[in-house]
Design an enzyme around this catalytic site. Structure first.
Site, short mmCIF file in Angstrom:
data_model
loop_
_atom_site.label_atom_id
_atom_site.label_comp_id
_atom_site.label_asym_id
_atom_site.label_seq_id
_atom_site.Cartn_x
_atom_site.Cartn_y
_atom_site.Cartn_z
N GLY A 7 -10.26 -114.17 -27.44
CA GLY A 7 -9.26 -113.43 -26.80
C GLY A 7 -8.92 -114.05 -25.33
O GLY A 7 -9.24 -113.84 -24.64
N GLY A 9 -5.90 -114.04 -23.36
CA GLY A 9 -4.77 -113.44 -23.02
C GLY A 9 -4.77 -113.89 -21.37
O GLY A 9 -5.35 -115.29 -21.13
N MET A 11 -7.00 -113.35 -18.77
CA MET A 11 -8.12 -113.61 -17.92
C MET A 11 -8.93 -114.67 -18.96
O MET A 11 -9.38 -115.49 -18.38
CB MET A 11 -8.95 -112.32 -18.11
CG MET A 11 -10.13 -112.46 -17.30
SD MET A 11 -10.17 -113.30 -15.66
CE MET A 11 -9.13 -112.19 -14.72
N GLY A 12 -8.58 -114.55 -20.07
CA GLY A 12 -9.24 -115.64 -21.10
C GLY A 12 -8.67 -117.04 -20.80
O GLY A 12 -9.42 -118.15 -20.59
N LYS A 185 -17.46 -101.32 -10.81
CA LYS A 185 -16.03 -101.75 -11.14
C LYS A 185 -15.30 -100.61 -12.16
O LYS A 185 -14.15 -100.38 -12.10
CB LYS A 185 -16.16 -103.01 -12.24
CG LYS A 185 -14.77 -103.63 -12.61
CD LYS A 185 -14.51 -104.87 -11.70
CE LYS A 185 -13.01 -105.44 -11.90
NZ LYS A 185 -12.64 -106.05 -13.11
N ASN A 189 -11.71 -98.87 -11.52
CA ASN A 189 -10.69 -98.95 -12.50
C ASN A 189 -10.36 -97.42 -12.97
O ASN A 189 -9.21 -97.34 -13.45
CB ASN A 189 -11.24 -99.76 -13.72
CG ASN A 189 -11.10 -101.09 -13.39
OD1 ASN A 189 -10.32 -101.73 -12.86
ND2 ASN A 189 -12.13 -101.79 -14.09
N SER A 258 -3.14 -103.34 -15.13
CA SER A 258 -3.14 -103.67 -16.51
C SER A 258 -2.89 -102.52 -17.46
O SER A 258 -2.11 -102.68 -18.33
CB SER A 258 -4.16 -104.33 -16.97
OG SER A 258 -5.63 -103.69 -16.85
N GLU A 270 -7.15 -99.11 -22.23
CA GLU A 270 -8.39 -99.13 -21.97
C GLU A 270 -8.89 -97.69 -21.52
O GLU A 270 -10.37 -97.62 -21.33
CB GLU A 270 -9.06 -100.34 -21.18
CG GLU A 270 -8.85 -101.67 -21.79
CD GLU A 270 -9.58 -102.67 -21.00
OE1 GLU A 270 -9.14 -102.85 -19.78
OE2 GLU A 270 -10.29 -103.46 -21.75
P1 NAD Z 1 -4.89 -109.39 -22.42
O1 NAD Z 1 -4.35 -108.40 -23.24
O2 NAD Z 1 -3.96 -110.30 -21.58
O3 NAD Z 1 -5.55 -110.41 -23.49
C1 NAD Z 1 -6.38 -110.00 -24.55
C2 NAD Z 1 -5.98 -111.09 -25.47
O4 NAD Z 1 -6.72 -110.78 -26.82
C3 NAD Z 1 -4.63 -111.04 -26.06
O5 NAD Z 1 -3.96 -112.16 -25.97
C4 NAD Z 1 -4.70 -110.52 -27.70
O6 NAD Z 1 -3.56 -111.23 -28.45
C5 NAD Z 1 -5.88 -110.97 -28.07
N1 NAD Z 1 -6.71 -110.43 -29.23
C6 NAD Z 1 -6.59 -108.97 -29.08
N2 NAD Z 1 -7.40 -108.59 -30.45
C7 NAD Z 1 -7.51 -109.60 -31.12
C8 NAD Z 1 -8.12 -110.19 -32.34
N3 NAD Z 1 -8.68 -109.15 -33.07
N4 NAD Z 1 -8.11 -111.46 -32.54
C9 NAD Z 1 -7.68 -112.52 -31.74
N5 NAD Z 1 -7.15 -112.04 -30.45
C10 NAD Z 1 -7.20 -111.09 -30.30
O7 NAD Z 1 -6.09 -108.86 -21.66
P2 NAD Z 1 -6.53 -109.31 -20.19
O8 NAD Z 1 -5.76 -108.74 -19.01
O9 NAD Z 1 -7.12 -110.77 -20.49
O10 NAD Z 1 -7.99 -108.61 -20.25
C11 NAD Z 1 -9.14 -108.98 -20.85
C12 NAD Z 1 -10.37 -108.13 -20.30
O11 NAD Z 1 -10.65 -108.33 -19.13
C13 NAD Z 1 -10.03 -106.55 -20.39
O12 NAD Z 1 -11.38 -105.90 -20.55
C14 NAD Z 1 -9.82 -106.26 -19.09
O13 NAD Z 1 -9.79 -105.03 -18.32
C15 NAD Z 1 -10.48 -107.43 -18.14
N6 NAD Z 1 -10.10 -107.65 -17.16
C16 NAD Z 1 -8.71 -108.23 -16.69
C17 NAD Z 1 -8.29 -108.75 -15.60
C18 NAD Z 1 -6.81 -109.18 -15.46
O14 NAD Z 1 -6.44 -109.43 -14.34
N7 NAD Z 1 -6.12 -109.57 -16.29
C19 NAD Z 1 -9.26 -108.70 -14.49
C20 NAD Z 1 -10.24 -108.33 -14.81
C21 NAD Z 1 -10.94 -107.82 -15.68
#
Ligand code: NAD
Length: 307
Positions: A7, A9, A11-12, A185, A189, A258, A270
């Site tokens: 995943g 996106g 954060m990843g 957290k 949220n 988000s 979420e």
């Molecule tokens: P995001 O939607 O930007 O990223 C998720 C990624 O997963 C997407 O790119 C999507 O294409 C991919 N994905 C989804 N299902 C899939 C699957 N079955 N196979 C392959 N890829 C798949 O989300 P994010 O903002 O990066 O958040 C991820 C987690 O981290 C969430 O739980 C969020 O609440 C948490 N988080 C995010 C932030 C932030 O600032 N973005 C901060 C703290 C925590």
């Protein structure tokens, strides 16, 4: 360390790039075709306070991904965890550890269906990142990671992961009560995300309203009661003080949470893993949660309207 980000996106990509820049072998796995193709062809562009740079980091669709990894970091949204884990089974073996830094309640229960408890690490992060488009993210400043192995063991691998983050200039600590960190957290949220979503605006705009604390006090009290019934003792004063800081108009900026971004883009949110789970657990323990119930349904209406 060989690390797969399941995943990739906002954060990843952010954490993946940090670990890659420190010399780890990182694979960004995602099912968004344009995003993966852009990273494969041009690299991942990261915008931060120092400007912009590109990391030539490996990326792949789940079905095309290969290799065996020491660590899988799952960073899909909570409702995507099951599908992601199903499509990543070939990337993990009996030695692979899984780390979740996702928001919400229930991620650990889902992951336990796929990996043994002793290979499961959970944590929280206060870093922020935005996905600007295919192959492009913006880091939103500093933060921390707190994590713990679910079985409570201080394993060599847990310490290696801690070192990998620390070496990558990420403020990471191994904590002794990760469920308390996760619930803390979650409480934040459960306030910020749905309030901004329902009002359709930024934290900064909401913070200017002087009655803001009256608005969220009941949400917090209900969550603290439900947490207590689940044997998690939350620090109410600390949570209120964190929210006061987050709602300080001079520092909170124009961040769009988000959940609101998801609604604006017609995506599922979420909410089920936040206020939705508080309501379910409240029912289980005979605790009424009217404020969480109301905000949950308002977000569900928005979700339905946007889809
Ligand atoms: P995001 O939607 O930007 O990223 C998720 C990624 O997963 C997407 O790119 C999507 O294409 C991919 N994905 C989804 N299902 C899939 C699957 N079955 N196979 C392959 N890829 C798949 O989300 P994010 O903002 O990066 O958040 C991820 C987690 O981290 C969430 O739980 C969020 O609440 C948490 N988080 C995010 C932030 C932030 O600032 N973005 C901060 C703290 C925590």
């Amino acid at each position: 360390m060989k690390i797969v980000i399941a995943g990739s996106g906002a954060m990843g990509c952010f954490l993946g790039s940090k670990l890659y820049e420190q010399g780890n072998e990182v694979l960004l796995v995602d099912n968004w075709v344009d995003h993966v193709k852009t990273i494969q062809e041009k690299g991942l562009e990261i915008i931060d306070d120092n400007g912009s740079h590109v990391d030539l980091i490996k990326s792949s669709l789940p079905k095309e991904s290969k290799g065996e990894f020491d660590l899988l970091i799952i960073l899909t949204k909570a409702m995507q965890t099951t599908d992601m884990m199903k499509s990543c089974q070939h990337l993990i073996n009996e030695n692979t550890y899984i780390l979740t830094l996702q928001n919400g309640l229930g991620n650990i229960d889902i992951l336990e269906k796929f990996v043994p408890r002793e290979k499961l690490i959970a944590g929280v992060t206060t870093f922020g990142s935005n996905l600007l488009g295919p192959g492009k993210i913006k880091s939103l400043g500093s933060g921390i990671i707190q994590m713990m192995q679910i079985d409570g063991i201080d394993s060599p691998m847990l310490n290696n992961i801690n070192k990998a983050f620390t070496d990558a200039n990420i403020d990471c600590t191994i904590c002794d009560d990760v469920m308390k960190s996760i619930w803390t957290k979650v409480t934040i949220n459960c306030v910020l995300n749905p309030l901004c979503s329902v009002m359709g605006t930024t934290i900064s705009d909401i913070s200017k309203y002087e009655g803001i604390q009256d608005l969220y006090d009941n949400l917090i009290s209900e969550i603290i009661a439900v947490a207590k019934a689940e044997n998690i003792l939350l620090d109410e004063e600390k949570i209120k003080s964190m929210l006061t800081d987050l709602f300080n108009p001079s520092v909170c900026g124009n961040h769009i949470p988000s959940m609101l971004q998801d609604i604006q883009n017609g995506r599922e949110t979420e909410i089920e893993f936040l206020n939705g789970t508080i309501i379910k657990l409240g029912k289980k323990h005979n605790i009424i949660t009217p404020s969480n119930n109301q905000i949950y349904h308002l977000v569900k209406i928005l979700e339905k309207k946007a889809s």
